[in-house]
Design a protein around this motif. Structure first.
Motif, PDB file in Angstrom:
ATOM      1  N   GLU A  56       0.789  -1.223   0.000  1.00  0.00           N
ATOM      2  CA  GLU A  56       0.000   0.000   0.000  1.00  0.00           C
ATOM      3  C   GLU A  56       0.829   1.285   0.000  1.00  0.00           C
ATOM      4  O   GLU A  56       0.276   2.372   0.008  1.00  0.00           O
ATOM      5  N   LEU A  57       2.146   1.201  -0.009  1.00  0.00           N
ATOM      6  CA  LEU A  57       2.971   2.404   0.001  1.00  0.00           C
ATOM      7  C   LEU A  57       2.930   3.106  -1.353  1.00  0.00           C
ATOM      8  O   LEU A  57       2.926   2.461  -2.401  1.00  0.00           O
ATOM      9  N   GLU A  58       2.890   4.439  -1.325  1.00  0.00           N
ATOM     10  CA  GLU A  58       2.855   5.252  -2.533  1.00  0.00           C
ATOM     11  C   GLU A  58       3.706   6.488  -2.330  1.00  0.00           C
ATOM     12  O   GLU A  58       4.041   6.844  -1.203  1.00  0.00           O
ATOM     13  N   GLY A  59       4.032   7.155  -3.429  1.00  0.00           N
ATOM     14  CA  GLY A  59       4.768   8.400  -3.344  1.00  0.00           C
ATOM     15  C   GLY A  59       4.690   9.153  -4.654  1.00  0.00           C
ATOM     16  O   GLY A  59       4.351   8.592  -5.696  1.00  0.00           O
ATOM     17  N   SER A  60       4.997  10.454  -4.575  1.00  0.00           N
ATOM     18  CA  SER A  60       5.065  11.259  -5.798  1.00  0.00           C
ATOM     19  C   SER A  60       6.035  12.406  -5.554  1.00  0.00           C
ATOM     20  O   SER A  60       6.181  12.893  -4.439  1.00  0.00           O
ATOM     21  N   ALA A  61       6.709  12.811  -6.634  1.00  0.00           N
ATOM     22  CA  ALA A  61       7.687  13.896  -6.553  1.00  0.00           C
ATOM     23  C   ALA A  61       7.936  14.437  -7.953  1.00  0.00           C
ATOM     24  O   ALA A  61       7.596  13.807  -8.957  1.00  0.00           O
ATOM     25  N   ALA A  62       8.594  15.588  -7.991  1.00  0.00           N
ATOM     26  CA  ALA A  62       8.875  16.236  -9.274  1.00  0.00           C
ATOM     27  C   ALA A  62      10.046  15.597 -10.010  1.00  0.00           C
ATOM     28  O   ALA A  62      10.125  15.661 -11.232  1.00  0.00           O
ATOM     29  N   SER A  63      10.977  14.964  -9.291  1.00  0.00           N
ATOM     30  CA  SER A  63      12.146  14.348  -9.939  1.00  0.00           C
ATOM     31  C   SER A  63      12.315  12.916  -9.454  1.00  0.00           C
ATOM     32  O   SER A  63      11.808  12.529  -8.394  1.00  0.00           O
ATOM     33  N   THR A  64      13.064  12.135 -10.226  1.00  0.00           N
ATOM     34  CA  THR A  64      13.308  10.745  -9.837  1.00  0.00           C
ATOM     35  C   THR A  64      14.140  10.669  -8.562  1.00  0.00           C
ATOM     36  O   THR A  64      13.934   9.790  -7.733  1.00  0.00           O
ATOM     37  N   TYR A  65      15.075  11.606  -8.402  1.00  0.00           N
ATOM     38  CA  TYR A  65      15.907  11.627  -7.193  1.00  0.00           C
ATOM     39  C   TYR A  65      15.036  11.832  -5.951  1.00  0.00           C
ATOM     40  O   TYR A  65      15.153  11.098  -4.967  1.00  0.00           O
ATOM     41  N   ASP A  66      14.165  12.833  -6.000  1.00  0.00           N
ATOM     42  CA  ASP A  66      13.286  13.100  -4.857  1.00  0.00           C
ATOM     43  C   ASP A  66      12.326  11.946  -4.614  1.00  0.00           C
ATOM     44  O   ASP A  66      12.015  11.614  -3.470  1.00  0.00           O
ATOM     45  N   LEU A  67      11.852  11.323  -5.680  1.00  0.00           N
ATOM     46  CA  LEU A  67      10.942  10.195  -5.539  1.00  0.00           C
ATOM     47  C   LEU A  67      11.641   9.030  -4.851  1.00  0.00           C
ATOM     48  O   LEU A  67      11.094   8.419  -3.934  1.00  0.00           O
ATOM     49  N   GLU A  68      12.870   8.722  -5.277  1.00  0.00           N
ATOM     50  CA  GLU A  68      13.601   7.620  -4.649  1.00  0.00           C
ATOM     51  C   GLU A  68      13.829   7.900  -3.162  1.00  0.00           C
ATOM     52  O   GLU A  68      13.647   7.013  -2.323  1.00  0.00           O
ATOM     53  N   ARG A  69      14.226   9.115  -2.825  1.00  0.00           N
ATOM     54  CA  ARG A  69      14.426   9.472  -1.415  1.00  0.00           C
ATOM     55  C   ARG A  69      13.140   9.304  -0.620  1.00  0.00           C
ATOM     56  O   ARG A  69      13.143   8.802   0.504  1.00  0.00           O
ATOM     57  N   GLN A  70      12.028   9.716  -1.211  1.00  0.00           N
ATOM     58  CA  GLN A  70      10.738   9.604  -0.539  1.00  0.00           C
ATOM     59  C   GLN A  70      10.353   8.137  -0.322  1.00  0.00           C
ATOM     60  O   GLN A  70       9.861   7.757   0.735  1.00  0.00           O
ATOM     61  N   LEU A  71      10.593   7.304  -1.332  1.00  0.00           N
ATOM     62  CA  LEU A  71      10.249   5.883  -1.222  1.00  0.00           C
ATOM     63  C   LEU A  71      11.130   5.173  -0.199  1.00  0.00           C
ATOM     64  O   LEU A  71      10.656   4.311   0.550  1.00  0.00           O
ATOM     65  N   VAL A  72      12.402   5.538  -0.133  1.00  0.00           N
ATOM     66  CA  VAL A  72      13.299   4.965   0.878  1.00  0.00           C
ATOM     67  C   VAL A  72      12.798   5.338   2.268  1.00  0.00           C
ATOM     68  O   VAL A  72      12.733   4.491   3.175  1.00  0.00           O
ATOM     69  N   SER A  73      12.426   6.594   2.460  1.00  0.00           N
ATOM     70  CA  SER A  73      11.915   7.034   3.764  1.00  0.00           C
ATOM     71  C   SER A  73      10.637   6.298   4.143  1.00  0.00           C
ATOM     72  O   SER A  73      10.468   5.875   5.292  1.00  0.00           O
ATOM     73  N   ALA A  74       9.733   6.131   3.192  1.00  0.00           N
ATOM     74  CA  ALA A  74       8.475   5.442   3.465  1.00  0.00           C
ATOM     75  C   ALA A  74       8.711   3.974   3.813  1.00  0.00           C
ATOM     76  O   ALA A  74       8.107   3.444   4.752  1.00  0.00           O
ATOM     77  N   ALA A  75       9.590   3.330   3.081  1.00  0.00           N
ATOM     78  CA  ALA A  75       9.878   1.916   3.350  1.00  0.00           C
ATOM     79  C   ALA A  75      10.570   1.754   4.698  1.00  0.00           C
ATOM     80  O   ALA A  75      10.261   0.836   5.465  1.00  0.00           O
ATOM     81  N   TYR A  76      11.502   2.652   5.010  1.00  0.00           N
ATOM     82  CA  TYR A  76      12.216   2.555   6.289  1.00  0.00           C
ATOM     83  C   TYR A  76      11.276   2.821   7.465  1.00  0.00           C
ATOM     84  O   TYR A  76      11.405   2.202   8.512  1.00  0.00           O
ATOM     85  N   ALA A  77      10.306   3.708   7.279  1.00  0.00           N
ATOM     86  CA  ALA A  77       9.326   3.963   8.332  1.00  0.00           C
ATOM     87  C   ALA A  77       8.471   2.718   8.582  1.00  0.00           C
ATOM     88  O   ALA A  77       8.062   2.451   9.712  1.00  0.00           O
ATOM     89  N   LYS A  78       8.240   1.947   7.542  1.00  0.00           N
ATOM     90  CA  LYS A  78       7.433   0.720   7.655  1.00  0.00           C
ATOM     91  C   LYS A  78       8.223  -0.419   8.292  1.00  0.00           C
ATOM     92  O   LYS A  78       7.670  -1.243   9.014  1.00  0.00           O
TER      93      LYS A  78
END
Length: 119
Positions: free
Chosen positions: A23-45
């Motif tokens: 169920e994790l999702e994310g969105s960002a303006a660049s691929t770099y920001d998106l990857e950082r956001q997804l890493v943070s979301a996964a690590y929080a889980k």
């Protein structure tokens, strides 16, 4: 160990990602920001160790991002670094000994030919 795989797509000027079988999702303006956001979301889980991530472009408008938490590769690297510090510098001397051994082997192999280039 947790493995999180995300399917990423570019829609307009925004990158969006949805977890494959999750169920994790994310969105960002660049691929770099998106990857950082997804890493943070996964690590929080699943905050249980080292983090590895990869972001692979499939086409100009799609990609796959994989986040691995608690990877086995992080454990031995930490252990070997600690072992080198505890050895009192013996690990630093090992490459010198190997170099010397290789030089001796090289000299022996030249002698096997029955002549030397410098005689």
């Amino acid at each position: 160990m947790g493995v999180f795989t995300f399917v990423c797509r570019k829609s307009g000027g925004e990158w969006e990602a949805k977890q494959h079988k999750g169920e994790l999702e994310g969105s960002a303006a660049s691929t770099y920001d998106l990857e950082r956001q997804l890493v943070s979301a996964a690590y929080a889980k699943d905050p249980c160790g080292g983090v590895q991530s990869s972001f692979t472009m499939v086409s100009p408008d799609s990609a796959v991002c994989q986040v691995i938490i608690g990877a086995a590769a992080a454990g031995p690297a930490v252990a070997s670094a600690g072992g080198a510090a505890a050895s009192g510098g013996a690990a630093a001397e090992a490459p010198k000994a190997e170099e010397k051994k290789k030089e001796e082997e090289k000299e022996e192999s030249e002698d096997d030919l029955g002549f030397s280039l410098f005689d």
